[in-house]
Design a protein around this motif. Structure first.
Motif, PDB file in Angstrom:
ATOM      1  N   GLY A  79       0.835  -1.197   0.000  1.00  0.00           N
ATOM      2  CA  GLY A  79       0.000   0.000   0.000  1.00  0.00           C
ATOM      3  C   GLY A  79       0.865   1.240   0.000  1.00  0.00           C
ATOM      4  N   ASP A  80       0.694   2.081   1.021  1.00  0.00           N
ATOM      5  CA  ASP A  80       1.484   3.299   1.129  1.00  0.00           C
ATOM      6  C   ASP A  80       2.726   3.118   1.991  1.00  0.00           C
ATOM      7  N   GLN A  81       2.968   1.884   2.467  1.00  0.00           N
ATOM      8  CA  GLN A  81       4.060   1.641   3.401  1.00  0.00           C
ATOM      9  C   GLN A  81       5.137   0.768   2.781  1.00  0.00           C
ATOM     10  N   ASP A 127       7.273  -0.475   8.164  1.00  0.00           N
ATOM     11  CA  ASP A 127       7.740   0.823   8.646  1.00  0.00           C
ATOM     12  C   ASP A 127       6.523   1.611   9.130  1.00  0.00           C
ATOM     13  N   PHE A 128       6.256   1.552  10.428  1.00  0.00           N
ATOM     14  CA  PHE A 128       5.102   2.249  10.984  1.00  0.00           C
ATOM     15  C   PHE A 128       5.261   3.763  10.933  1.00  0.00           C
ATOM     16  N   PHE A 129       6.509   4.224  10.825  1.00  0.00           N
ATOM     17  CA  PHE A 129       6.784   5.662  10.907  1.00  0.00           C
ATOM     18  C   PHE A 129       6.944   6.335   9.543  1.00  0.00           C
ATOM     19  N   GLU A 152       1.242  10.573  16.506  1.00  0.00           N
ATOM     20  CA  GLU A 152       0.580  10.328  15.220  1.00  0.00           C
ATOM     21  C   GLU A 152       0.356   8.840  14.973  1.00  0.00           C
ATOM     22  N   PHE A 153       1.181   8.002  15.599  1.00  0.00           N
ATOM     23  CA  PHE A 153       1.190   6.581  15.255  1.00  0.00           C
ATOM     24  C   PHE A 153       0.400   5.776  16.281  1.00  0.00           C
ATOM     25  N   CYS A 158      -1.547   2.233  13.198  1.00  0.00           N
ATOM     26  CA  CYS A 158      -0.790   0.984  13.168  1.00  0.00           C
ATOM     27  C   CYS A 158      -1.624  -0.186  12.665  1.00  0.00           C
ATOM     28  N   SER A 159      -2.900  -0.225  13.028  1.00  0.00           N
ATOM     29  CA  SER A 159      -3.748  -1.328  12.570  1.00  0.00           C
ATOM     30  C   SER A 159      -3.946  -1.285  11.061  1.00  0.00           C
ATOM     31  N   THR A 160      -3.967  -0.079  10.493  1.00  0.00           N
ATOM     32  CA  THR A 160      -4.068   0.041   9.030  1.00  0.00           C
ATOM     33  C   THR A 160      -2.826  -0.512   8.354  1.00  0.00           C
ATOM     34  N   VAL A 161      -1.665  -0.198   8.927  1.00  0.00           N
ATOM     35  CA  VAL A 161      -0.410  -0.752   8.408  1.00  0.00           C
ATOM     36  C   VAL A 161      -0.436  -2.273   8.506  1.00  0.00           C
ATOM     37  N   LEU A 162      -0.893  -2.783   9.635  1.00  0.00           N
ATOM     38  CA  LEU A 162      -0.908  -4.232   9.844  1.00  0.00           C
ATOM     39  C   LEU A 162      -1.931  -4.927   8.955  1.00  0.00           C
TER      40      LEU A 162
END
Length: 314
Positions: A79-81, A127-129, A152-153, A158-162
Protein backbone atom coordinates in the motif's frame (compact mmCIF):
# COMPACT_ATOMS: atom_id res chain seq x y z
CA UNK A 1 4.10 17.06 27.68
CA UNK A 2 2.77 17.12 31.27
CA UNK A 3 2.79 13.77 33.06
CA UNK A 4 5.54 12.24 30.99
CA UNK A 5 8.84 11.53 32.74
CA UNK A 6 12.32 10.58 31.49
CA UNK A 7 13.58 8.98 34.68
CA UNK A 8 11.89 5.61 34.29
CA UNK A 9 10.04 3.43 31.87
CA UNK A 10 6.60 4.09 33.35
CA UNK A 11 6.60 7.80 32.70
CA UNK A 12 8.45 10.16 30.39
CA UNK A 13 9.07 13.84 31.10
CA UNK A 14 9.44 16.31 28.34
CA UNK A 15 12.48 18.24 29.41
CA UNK A 16 16.03 18.71 28.03
CA UNK A 17 18.12 15.58 27.75
CA UNK A 18 18.86 14.27 31.21
CA UNK A 19 22.31 13.22 30.18
CA UNK A 20 23.69 13.74 26.74
CA UNK A 21 26.55 11.68 25.33
CA UNK A 22 29.31 13.40 23.45
CA UNK A 23 28.17 14.28 19.99
CA UNK A 24 29.77 12.31 17.22
CA UNK A 25 29.15 12.30 13.57
CA UNK A 26 26.66 9.61 12.62
CA UNK A 27 28.04 6.93 10.37
CA UNK A 28 26.19 5.60 7.41
CA UNK A 29 26.61 1.85 7.40
CA UNK A 30 24.51 0.26 4.73
CA UNK A 31 22.12 1.54 2.14
CA UNK A 32 19.96 -0.36 -0.29
CA UNK A 33 16.94 0.28 -2.42
CA UNK A 34 14.48 -1.84 -4.28
CA UNK A 35 11.68 -1.05 -6.66
CA UNK A 36 8.34 -2.84 -6.58
CA UNK A 37 5.35 -1.96 -8.76
CA UNK A 38 6.86 1.39 -9.73
CA UNK A 39 7.49 2.31 -6.10
CA UNK A 40 10.97 2.68 -4.66
CA UNK A 41 11.73 1.84 -1.04
CA UNK A 42 15.09 2.60 0.49
CA UNK A 43 16.59 1.49 3.76
CA UNK A 44 19.74 2.73 5.40
CA UNK A 45 21.29 1.46 8.61
CA UNK A 46 23.00 4.04 10.81
CA UNK A 47 24.87 3.93 14.08
CA UNK A 48 23.77 6.71 16.44
CA UNK A 49 25.81 7.37 19.59
CA UNK A 50 22.84 8.32 21.73
CA UNK A 51 20.21 6.75 23.94
CA UNK A 52 16.53 7.35 23.37
CA UNK A 53 15.01 9.69 25.93
CA UNK A 54 11.64 7.95 25.56
CA UNK A 55 13.46 4.96 27.02
CA UNK A 56 14.89 4.75 30.56
CA UNK A 57 17.92 6.82 31.44
CA UNK A 58 20.99 4.75 30.65
CA UNK A 59 19.53 2.89 27.66
CA UNK A 60 21.87 1.55 25.06
CA UNK A 61 22.70 3.69 22.03
CA UNK A 62 22.03 2.39 18.54
CA UNK A 63 25.47 0.92 18.05
CA UNK A 64 25.52 -2.86 17.91
CA UNK A 65 26.62 -5.19 15.19
CA UNK A 66 28.99 -5.62 12.30
CA UNK A 67 29.41 -2.19 10.77
CA UNK A 68 29.84 -3.82 7.37
CA UNK A 69 26.73 -5.97 7.68
CA UNK A 70 24.75 -6.51 4.48
CA UNK A 71 21.05 -7.11 4.97
CA UNK A 72 19.85 -10.41 3.47
CA UNK A 73 16.28 -9.38 2.71
CA UNK A 74 14.57 -6.85 0.49
CA UNK A 75 12.18 -3.94 0.68
CA UNK A 76 8.64 -4.28 -0.66
CA UNK A 77 5.75 -1.86 -0.99
CA UNK A 78 2.54 -2.64 0.90
CA UNK A 79 0.00 0.00 0.00
CA UNK A 80 1.48 3.30 1.13
CA UNK A 81 4.06 1.64 3.40
CA UNK A 82 7.45 0.07 2.93
CA UNK A 83 8.35 -3.19 4.64
CA UNK A 84 11.51 -5.25 4.96
CA UNK A 85 11.02 -8.95 4.23
CA UNK A 86 13.42 -11.87 4.55
CA UNK A 87 13.10 -15.64 4.65
CA UNK A 88 11.03 -18.22 2.77
CA UNK A 89 7.24 -18.12 2.91
CA UNK A 90 7.22 -21.85 2.11
CA UNK A 91 7.92 -22.38 5.81
CA UNK A 92 4.28 -21.32 6.35
CA UNK A 93 5.12 -19.38 9.53
CA UNK A 94 5.85 -15.68 9.79
CA UNK A 95 7.11 -13.20 12.36
CA UNK A 96 6.01 -9.56 12.28
CA UNK A 97 8.79 -7.36 13.66
CA UNK A 98 7.68 -4.09 15.28
CA UNK A 99 10.53 -1.61 15.48
CA UNK A 100 11.42 0.80 18.28
CA UNK A 101 11.08 4.61 18.35
CA UNK A 102 14.22 5.03 16.27
CA UNK A 103 12.41 3.41 13.34
CA UNK A 104 13.27 0.30 11.30
CA UNK A 105 16.36 1.78 9.67
CA UNK A 106 18.28 2.49 12.86
CA UNK A 107 20.11 0.14 15.16
CA UNK A 108 20.22 -3.49 14.08
CA UNK A 109 16.62 -4.20 13.14
CA UNK A 110 17.64 -5.75 9.82
CA UNK A 111 20.18 -8.05 11.49
CA UNK A 112 17.52 -9.13 13.97
CA UNK A 113 15.05 -9.87 11.16
CA UNK A 114 17.67 -11.93 9.35
CA UNK A 115 18.44 -13.91 12.51
CA UNK A 116 14.77 -14.77 13.02
CA UNK A 117 14.47 -15.79 9.37
CA UNK A 118 17.49 -18.08 9.78
CA UNK A 119 15.51 -19.79 12.53
CA UNK A 120 12.88 -20.90 10.00
CA UNK A 121 10.39 -18.08 9.53
CA UNK A 122 9.28 -15.63 6.90
CA UNK A 123 9.94 -12.27 8.56
CA UNK A 124 8.33 -8.94 7.76
CA UNK A 125 9.07 -5.59 9.36
CA UNK A 126 6.68 -2.80 8.33
CA UNK A 127 7.74 0.82 8.65
CA UNK A 128 5.10 2.25 10.98
CA UNK A 129 6.78 5.66 10.91
CA UNK A 130 6.72 6.21 7.13
CA UNK A 131 10.50 6.64 6.98
CA UNK A 132 10.63 8.78 10.13
CA UNK A 133 12.45 8.40 13.42
CA UNK A 134 12.42 10.00 16.87
CA UNK A 135 16.18 10.57 16.57
CA UNK A 136 16.17 13.98 14.80
CA UNK A 137 14.02 15.49 17.56
CA UNK A 138 16.54 14.49 20.20
CA UNK A 139 19.50 15.47 18.07
CA UNK A 140 18.00 18.97 17.76
CA UNK A 141 16.85 18.99 21.42
CA UNK A 142 13.19 19.30 20.43
CA UNK A 143 11.92 16.59 22.76
CA UNK A 144 8.34 17.93 23.12
CA UNK A 145 7.96 18.00 19.34
CA UNK A 146 9.26 14.44 19.19
CA UNK A 147 6.64 13.25 21.63
CA UNK A 148 3.92 15.03 19.69
CA UNK A 149 5.22 13.43 16.49
CA UNK A 150 5.06 9.98 18.08
CA UNK A 151 1.39 10.54 18.93
CA UNK A 152 0.58 10.33 15.22
CA UNK A 153 1.19 6.58 15.26
CA UNK A 154 -1.76 5.45 17.34
CA UNK A 155 -3.56 2.13 16.99
CA UNK A 156 -5.79 3.41 14.20
CA UNK A 157 -2.67 4.13 12.16
CA UNK A 158 -0.79 0.98 13.17
CA UNK A 159 -3.75 -1.33 12.57
CA UNK A 160 -4.07 0.04 9.03
CA UNK A 161 -0.41 -0.75 8.41
CA UNK A 162 -0.91 -4.23 9.84
CA UNK A 163 -3.96 -4.85 7.66
CA UNK A 164 -1.64 -4.56 4.65
CA UNK A 165 0.86 -6.88 6.37
CA UNK A 166 -1.80 -9.53 7.04
CA UNK A 167 -2.99 -9.31 3.43
CA UNK A 168 0.59 -9.82 2.24
CA UNK A 169 1.07 -12.83 4.53
CA UNK A 170 -2.17 -14.35 3.27
CA UNK A 171 -0.99 -13.93 -0.32
CA UNK A 172 2.27 -15.65 0.66
CA UNK A 173 0.38 -18.64 2.04
CA UNK A 174 1.37 -18.06 5.66
CA UNK A 175 -0.58 -20.20 8.14
CA UNK A 176 0.94 -19.23 11.51
CA UNK A 177 2.06 -15.79 12.63
CA UNK A 178 4.09 -14.55 15.56
CA UNK A 179 5.35 -11.09 16.42
CA UNK A 180 8.11 -9.34 18.33
CA UNK A 181 8.38 -5.73 19.38
CA UNK A 182 11.09 -3.58 20.91
CA UNK A 183 10.46 -0.63 23.23
CA UNK A 184 7.53 1.21 21.55
CA UNK A 185 7.02 -1.80 19.27
CA UNK A 186 6.05 -3.98 22.24
CA UNK A 187 2.93 -1.87 22.60
CA UNK A 188 2.07 -2.70 18.96
CA UNK A 189 2.52 -6.40 19.75
CA UNK A 190 0.29 -6.07 22.82
CA UNK A 191 -2.46 -4.63 20.63
CA UNK A 192 -1.86 -7.06 17.77
CA UNK A 193 -2.12 -10.15 19.98
CA UNK A 194 -5.59 -9.16 21.15
CA UNK A 195 -6.77 -11.05 18.06
CA UNK A 196 -5.35 -14.57 18.17
CA UNK A 197 -6.70 -15.29 14.69
CA UNK A 198 -4.17 -12.82 13.30
CA UNK A 199 -1.23 -13.42 15.62
CA UNK A 200 -0.67 -16.58 17.65
CA UNK A 201 2.42 -15.60 19.67
CA UNK A 202 3.89 -12.30 20.83
CA UNK A 203 7.24 -11.27 22.27
CA UNK A 204 7.90 -8.04 24.17
CA UNK A 205 11.61 -7.12 24.29
CA UNK A 206 12.64 -4.32 26.68
CA UNK A 207 9.01 -3.16 26.50
CA UNK A 208 7.74 0.42 26.72
CA UNK A 209 4.10 -0.58 26.72
CA UNK A 210 3.27 2.46 28.86
CA UNK A 211 2.93 4.51 25.66
CA UNK A 212 -0.59 3.10 25.33
CA UNK A 213 -1.49 4.91 28.54
CA UNK A 214 0.54 8.08 28.11
CA UNK A 215 0.30 8.70 24.36
CA UNK A 216 -2.58 6.75 22.84
CA UNK A 217 -5.82 5.08 23.93
CA UNK A 218 -5.16 5.33 27.67
CA UNK A 219 -4.76 1.61 28.44
CA UNK A 220 -2.41 0.71 31.29
CA UNK A 221 0.09 -2.11 31.00
CA UNK A 222 -2.18 -4.25 33.16
CA UNK A 223 -5.24 -3.50 31.02
CA UNK A 224 -3.33 -4.31 27.84
CA UNK A 225 -2.17 -7.59 29.37
CA UNK A 226 -5.74 -8.50 30.29
CA UNK A 227 -6.79 -7.94 26.67
CA UNK A 228 -4.06 -10.14 25.15
CA UNK A 229 -5.39 -13.40 23.69
CA UNK A 230 -2.19 -15.02 22.37
CA UNK A 231 0.73 -16.58 24.28
CA UNK A 232 3.27 -13.92 25.17
CA UNK A 233 6.95 -13.88 26.16
CA UNK A 234 8.25 -10.82 27.99
CA UNK A 235 11.98 -10.05 28.06
CA UNK A 236 12.57 -7.04 30.32
CA UNK A 237 15.94 -5.45 31.02
CA UNK A 238 17.03 -4.33 34.47
CA UNK A 239 15.48 -0.92 33.78
CA UNK A 240 11.90 -2.01 33.23
CA UNK A 241 9.41 -1.69 36.14
CA UNK A 242 9.06 -4.61 38.54
CA UNK A 243 5.57 -5.57 37.34
CA UNK A 244 7.12 -6.86 34.10
CA UNK A 245 9.09 -9.47 36.05
CA UNK A 246 7.50 -10.04 39.47
CA UNK A 247 4.60 -12.15 38.23
CA UNK A 248 1.94 -9.42 38.27
CA UNK A 249 1.30 -9.53 34.52
CA UNK A 250 1.62 -13.32 34.51
CA UNK A 251 -1.24 -13.65 36.98
CA UNK A 252 -3.45 -11.36 34.90
CA UNK A 253 -2.80 -13.30 31.69
CA UNK A 254 -3.08 -16.75 33.21
CA UNK A 255 -6.39 -15.81 34.84
CA UNK A 256 -7.65 -15.46 31.28
CA UNK A 257 -6.09 -18.75 30.20
CA UNK A 258 -3.31 -17.07 28.20
CA UNK A 259 0.18 -18.63 28.48
CA UNK A 260 2.64 -16.01 29.72
CA UNK A 261 6.39 -16.38 30.13
CA UNK A 262 9.04 -14.00 31.42
CA UNK A 263 12.80 -14.06 31.02
CA UNK A 264 14.43 -11.38 33.13
CA UNK A 265 17.55 -10.09 31.39
CA UNK A 266 18.65 -8.43 34.61
CA UNK A 267 22.19 -7.74 33.39
CA UNK A 268 21.10 -5.97 30.19
CA UNK A 269 20.22 -2.35 29.51
CA UNK A 270 16.99 -1.24 27.85
CA UNK A 271 17.48 -1.43 24.11
CA UNK A 272 20.02 -4.22 24.09
CA UNK A 273 18.31 -6.46 21.51
CA UNK A 274 18.45 -4.07 18.56
CA UNK A 275 20.99 -1.58 19.89
CA UNK A 276 23.06 -4.12 21.74
CA UNK A 277 26.42 -2.55 22.52
CA UNK A 278 27.58 0.60 24.20
CA UNK A 279 26.11 2.61 27.07
CA UNK A 280 25.17 6.28 27.17
CA UNK A 281 28.07 8.11 25.52
CA UNK A 282 30.20 4.99 25.14
CA UNK A 283 30.29 4.28 21.45
CA UNK A 284 31.95 1.10 20.27
CA UNK A 285 34.09 1.55 17.18
CA UNK A 286 37.00 -0.18 15.46
CA UNK A 287 35.41 -3.61 15.82
CA UNK A 288 35.19 -3.33 19.62
CA UNK A 289 32.03 -4.84 21.11
CA UNK A 290 30.44 -5.33 24.49
CA UNK A 291 30.63 -9.12 24.78
CA UNK A 292 27.97 -9.32 27.49
CA UNK A 293 25.51 -7.37 25.36
CA UNK A 294 26.26 -9.44 22.27
CA UNK A 295 25.62 -12.65 24.22
CA UNK A 296 22.40 -11.08 25.51
CA UNK A 297 21.25 -10.38 21.97
CA UNK A 298 21.85 -13.96 20.88
CA UNK A 299 20.07 -15.36 23.91
CA UNK A 300 17.09 -13.09 23.27
CA UNK A 301 16.92 -14.30 19.66
CA UNK A 302 17.16 -17.92 20.79
CA UNK A 303 14.45 -17.37 23.40
CA UNK A 304 12.11 -15.83 20.82
CA UNK A 305 12.72 -18.67 18.36
CA UNK A 306 12.11 -21.26 21.07
CA UNK A 307 8.85 -19.54 22.00
CA UNK A 308 7.72 -19.56 18.38
CA UNK A 309 8.63 -23.25 18.07
CA UNK A 310 6.28 -23.93 20.98
CA UNK A 311 3.37 -21.74 19.89
CA UNK A 312 3.64 -21.75 16.09
CA UNK A 313 3.69 -25.52 15.58
CA UNK A 314 4.50 -27.03 12.21
Amino acid sequence: MPGLSCEGIVRITVHPLARSPKKKKKKKIESKSASTNNFTCSFTTFFFPMACQLCPKGSLPASYGDKHYTAKGKEVKLGDQCAYVVGDSKWKSAVIVCHDVFGPNKGTHHQLCDALAAGGHYVIMPDFFNGGSIEPYYASKQVPKGVEWLKEFDWKHCSTVLDAVHAHLKDEGIERTGSIGFCWGSWVVAKLTQDASKCQAGVWAHPSVFVGKDLYEGETEQELTAAVKAPTLVMPSKQEPDFYKNGELTKIAEANGVPWETIDFKDQMHGWVIRGSGWLGSYYENDTTDVSAIIGVQRAVNAALGFYAKHLPY
